[in-house]
Motif scaffolding. Structure first.
Motif, PDB file in Angstrom:
ATOM      1  N   TYR A 123       0.965  -1.198   0.020  1.00  0.00           N
ATOM      2  CA  TYR A 123      -0.052   0.115  -0.005  1.00  0.00           C
ATOM      3  C   TYR A 123       0.858   1.180   0.205  1.00  0.00           C
ATOM      4  O   TYR A 123       1.861   1.315   0.882  1.00  0.00           O
ATOM      5  CB  TYR A 123      -0.766  -0.039   1.042  1.00  0.00           C
ATOM      6  CG  TYR A 123      -2.010  -1.036   1.086  1.00  0.00           C
ATOM      7  CD1 TYR A 123      -3.128  -0.914   0.658  1.00  0.00           C
ATOM      8  CD2 TYR A 123      -1.642  -2.401   1.931  1.00  0.00           C
ATOM      9  CE1 TYR A 123      -4.086  -1.958   0.600  1.00  0.00           C
ATOM     10  CE2 TYR A 123      -2.733  -3.064   1.808  1.00  0.00           C
ATOM     11  CZ  TYR A 123      -3.710  -3.045   0.933  1.00  0.00           C
ATOM     12  OH  TYR A 123      -4.466  -4.218   1.164  1.00  0.00           O
ATOM     13  N   THR A 150       4.159   3.394  -8.377  1.00  0.00           N
ATOM     14  CA  THR A 150       2.829   3.285  -8.599  1.00  0.00           C
ATOM     15  C   THR A 150       2.594   2.372  -9.978  1.00  0.00           C
ATOM     16  O   THR A 150       1.216   2.046 -10.185  1.00  0.00           O
ATOM     17  CB  THR A 150       1.862   4.513  -8.726  1.00  0.00           C
ATOM     18  OG1 THR A 150       2.332   5.262  -9.712  1.00  0.00           O
ATOM     19  CG2 THR A 150       2.000   4.900  -7.537  1.00  0.00           C
ATOM     20  N   GLN A 151       3.232   2.021 -11.052  1.00  0.00           N
ATOM     21  CA  GLN A 151       3.179   1.233 -11.967  1.00  0.00           C
ATOM     22  C   GLN A 151       2.886  -0.058 -11.729  1.00  0.00           C
ATOM     23  O   GLN A 151       3.320  -0.873 -10.849  1.00  0.00           O
ATOM     24  CB  GLN A 151       4.399   1.186 -12.677  1.00  0.00           C
ATOM     25  CG  GLN A 151       4.430   0.441 -14.071  1.00  0.00           C
ATOM     26  CD  GLN A 151       5.351   0.590 -15.213  1.00  0.00           C
ATOM     27  OE1 GLN A 151       6.567   0.759 -14.410  1.00  0.00           O
ATOM     28  NE2 GLN A 151       5.463   0.174 -16.284  1.00  0.00           N
ATOM     29  N   SER A 153       0.002  -0.751 -10.010  1.00  0.00           N
ATOM     30  CA  SER A 153      -0.892  -0.640  -8.896  1.00  0.00           C
ATOM     31  C   SER A 153      -2.269  -0.348  -9.253  1.00  0.00           C
ATOM     32  O   SER A 153      -2.470   0.211 -10.144  1.00  0.00           O
ATOM     33  CB  SER A 153       0.018   0.445  -7.798  1.00  0.00           C
ATOM     34  OG  SER A 153       1.061   0.004  -7.574  1.00  0.00           O
ATOM     35  N   THR A 154      -3.136  -0.643  -8.212  1.00  0.00           N
ATOM     36  CA  THR A 154      -4.344  -0.189  -8.594  1.00  0.00           C
ATOM     37  C   THR A 154      -4.715   1.106  -7.435  1.00  0.00           C
ATOM     38  O   THR A 154      -4.308   1.137  -6.410  1.00  0.00           O
ATOM     39  CB  THR A 154      -5.378  -1.289  -8.202  1.00  0.00           C
ATOM     40  OG1 THR A 154      -5.080  -2.483  -9.008  1.00  0.00           O
ATOM     41  CG2 THR A 154      -6.902  -0.901  -8.446  1.00  0.00           C
ATOM     42  N   LEU A 155      -5.494   2.105  -8.026  1.00  0.00           N
ATOM     43  CA  LEU A 155      -5.837   3.197  -7.215  1.00  0.00           C
ATOM     44  C   LEU A 155      -7.036   2.902  -6.462  1.00  0.00           C
ATOM     45  O   LEU A 155      -8.170   2.718  -7.131  1.00  0.00           O
ATOM     46  CB  LEU A 155      -6.067   4.507  -8.058  1.00  0.00           C
ATOM     47  CG  LEU A 155      -6.349   5.709  -7.244  1.00  0.00           C
ATOM     48  CD1 LEU A 155      -5.339   6.248  -6.310  1.00  0.00           C
ATOM     49  CD2 LEU A 155      -6.626   6.867  -8.482  1.00  0.00           C
ATOM     50  N   ARG A 156      -6.980   2.867  -5.290  1.00  0.00           N
ATOM     51  CA  ARG A 156      -8.011   2.340  -4.263  1.00  0.00           C
ATOM     52  C   ARG A 156      -8.746   3.266  -3.951  1.00  0.00           C
ATOM     53  O   ARG A 156     -10.002   3.278  -3.691  1.00  0.00           O
ATOM     54  CB  ARG A 156      -7.485   1.328  -3.146  1.00  0.00           C
ATOM     55  CG  ARG A 156      -6.881   0.093  -3.457  1.00  0.00           C
ATOM     56  CD  ARG A 156      -7.795  -0.833  -4.066  1.00  0.00           C
ATOM     57  NE  ARG A 156      -7.315  -2.027  -4.239  1.00  0.00           N
ATOM     58  CZ  ARG A 156      -8.114  -2.989  -5.194  1.00  0.00           C
ATOM     59  NH1 ARG A 156      -8.864  -2.560  -5.974  1.00  0.00           N
ATOM     60  NH2 ARG A 156      -7.208  -4.191  -5.542  1.00  0.00           N
ATOM     61  N   PHE A 174      -2.692   3.741  -3.054  1.00  0.00           N
ATOM     62  CA  PHE A 174      -2.731   2.535  -4.166  1.00  0.00           C
ATOM     63  C   PHE A 174      -2.251   1.216  -3.514  1.00  0.00           C
ATOM     64  O   PHE A 174      -1.621   1.395  -2.386  1.00  0.00           O
ATOM     65  CB  PHE A 174      -1.297   3.086  -5.076  1.00  0.00           C
ATOM     66  CG  PHE A 174      -1.586   4.097  -6.138  1.00  0.00           C
ATOM     67  CD1 PHE A 174      -1.955   4.145  -7.197  1.00  0.00           C
ATOM     68  CD2 PHE A 174      -1.210   5.483  -5.391  1.00  0.00           C
ATOM     69  CE1 PHE A 174      -2.207   5.307  -8.139  1.00  0.00           C
ATOM     70  CE2 PHE A 174      -1.455   6.618  -6.317  1.00  0.00           C
ATOM     71  CZ  PHE A 174      -1.771   6.518  -7.747  1.00  0.00           C
ATOM     72  N   GLU A 175      -2.803   0.268  -4.362  1.00  0.00           N
ATOM     73  CA  GLU A 175      -2.332  -1.120  -3.785  1.00  0.00           C
ATOM     74  C   GLU A 175      -1.563  -1.884  -4.730  1.00  0.00           C
ATOM     75  O   GLU A 175      -2.138  -1.694  -6.110  1.00  0.00           O
ATOM     76  CB  GLU A 175      -3.621  -1.630  -3.403  1.00  0.00           C
ATOM     77  CG  GLU A 175      -3.329  -3.215  -2.619  1.00  0.00           C
ATOM     78  CD  GLU A 175      -4.586  -3.954  -2.572  1.00  0.00           C
ATOM     79  OE1 GLU A 175      -4.327  -4.989  -1.847  1.00  0.00           O
ATOM     80  OE2 GLU A 175      -5.870  -3.560  -2.812  1.00  0.00           O
ATOM     81  N   ARG A 176      -0.592  -2.425  -4.580  1.00  0.00           N
ATOM     82  CA  ARG A 176       0.199  -3.410  -5.725  1.00  0.00           C
ATOM     83  C   ARG A 176      -0.482  -4.804  -5.086  1.00  0.00           C
ATOM     84  O   ARG A 176      -0.686  -5.266  -4.048  1.00  0.00           O
ATOM     85  CB  ARG A 176       1.551  -3.309  -5.213  1.00  0.00           C
ATOM     86  CG  ARG A 176       2.204  -2.178  -5.435  1.00  0.00           C
ATOM     87  CD  ARG A 176       3.722  -1.996  -5.330  1.00  0.00           C
ATOM     88  NE  ARG A 176       4.281  -2.915  -6.328  1.00  0.00           N
ATOM     89  CZ  ARG A 176       4.746  -2.646  -7.548  1.00  0.00           C
ATOM     90  NH1 ARG A 176       4.263  -1.570  -7.902  1.00  0.00           N
ATOM     91  NH2 ARG A 176       5.278  -3.527  -8.212  1.00  0.00           N
ATOM     92  N   VAL A 177      -0.765  -5.588  -6.348  1.00  0.00           N
ATOM     93  CA  VAL A 177      -1.058  -6.967  -6.021  1.00  0.00           C
ATOM     94  C   VAL A 177       0.070  -7.746  -5.348  1.00  0.00           C
ATOM     95  O   VAL A 177       1.180  -7.604  -5.578  1.00  0.00           O
ATOM     96  CB  VAL A 177      -1.159  -7.496  -7.573  1.00  0.00           C
ATOM     97  CG1 VAL A 177      -1.626  -9.216  -7.145  1.00  0.00           C
ATOM     98  CG2 VAL A 177      -2.255  -6.977  -8.147  1.00  0.00           C
TER      99      VAL A 177
END
Length: 181
Positions: A123, A150-151, A153-156, A174-177
């Motif tokens: 995160y 942030t590449q 990543s999903t903007l949460r 942001f969250e990275r898988v």
């Protein structure tokens, strides 16, 4: 035009009319302080980040230190450091200044490039993101750091300030898988 009559209620009434907007402004400022975007971002992390997750925060999220996460904090030439260890050893101001490398802002954009890999986290709680995104011409190297981390990543969540309701900067989460970074 003067009538010669006394108007005993006029002055208190005028004072009250002047006080109403001042009281409203004070209430709005109090609401903004009580609902700071950084505090709301911390609440989001407490609700959504599983224990053991690594969380990078750009603001001093003291309220997250006692939680079950690995907290990283960007600090210039030191890269991203473990926030608990930093607090536990009572870092001196002069040392923090040295690590900041004379930069006015402590954020991801000012982390030394060779140390950027140490900033990878599941995160990312970014409170300076839009400054660099919105002015990529002047902050090209800083923006590249944000873009790199942030590449993929999903903007949460985006928590924006709202006059009279929430104060502080816009905060992006942001969250990275999970998996190899």
């Amino acid at each position: 035009m003067r009538t010669g009559r006394r108007l005993p209620l006029l002055e208190p009434l005028a004072a009250m009319l002047l006080m109403v907007p001042m009281l409203q402004a004070a209430q709005h400022r109090a609401a903004e302080r009580a609902n700071d975007t950084r505090q709301l971002a911390s609440a989001w992390i407490r609700t959504h980040a599983p224990p053991g997750s690594t969380v990078l925060v750009e603001h001093s999220a003291i309220d997250l230190v006692s939680g079950p996460w690995n907290l990283l904090f960007p600090l210039g030439s030191a890269g991203c450091i473990d926030a608990r260890k930093l607090l536990a050893r009572n870092i001196r101001y002069a040392e923090a200044e040295t690590l900041r490398s004379g930069r006015p802002v402590v954020d991801l954009g000012n982390v030394d490039l060779p140390r950027l890999d140490g900033c990878r986290a599941r995160y990312l709680v970014l409170s300076h993101y839009d400054r660099y995104r919105d002015d990529r011409t002047h902050y090209a190297s800083e923006w590249r750091r944000y873009a790199a981390l942030t590449q993929g990543s999903t903007l949460r969540q985006v928590i924006d300030p709202a006059p009279g309701l929430r104060g502080g900067p816009a905060v992006y989460i942001f969250e990275r898988v999970p998996g190899p970074l």
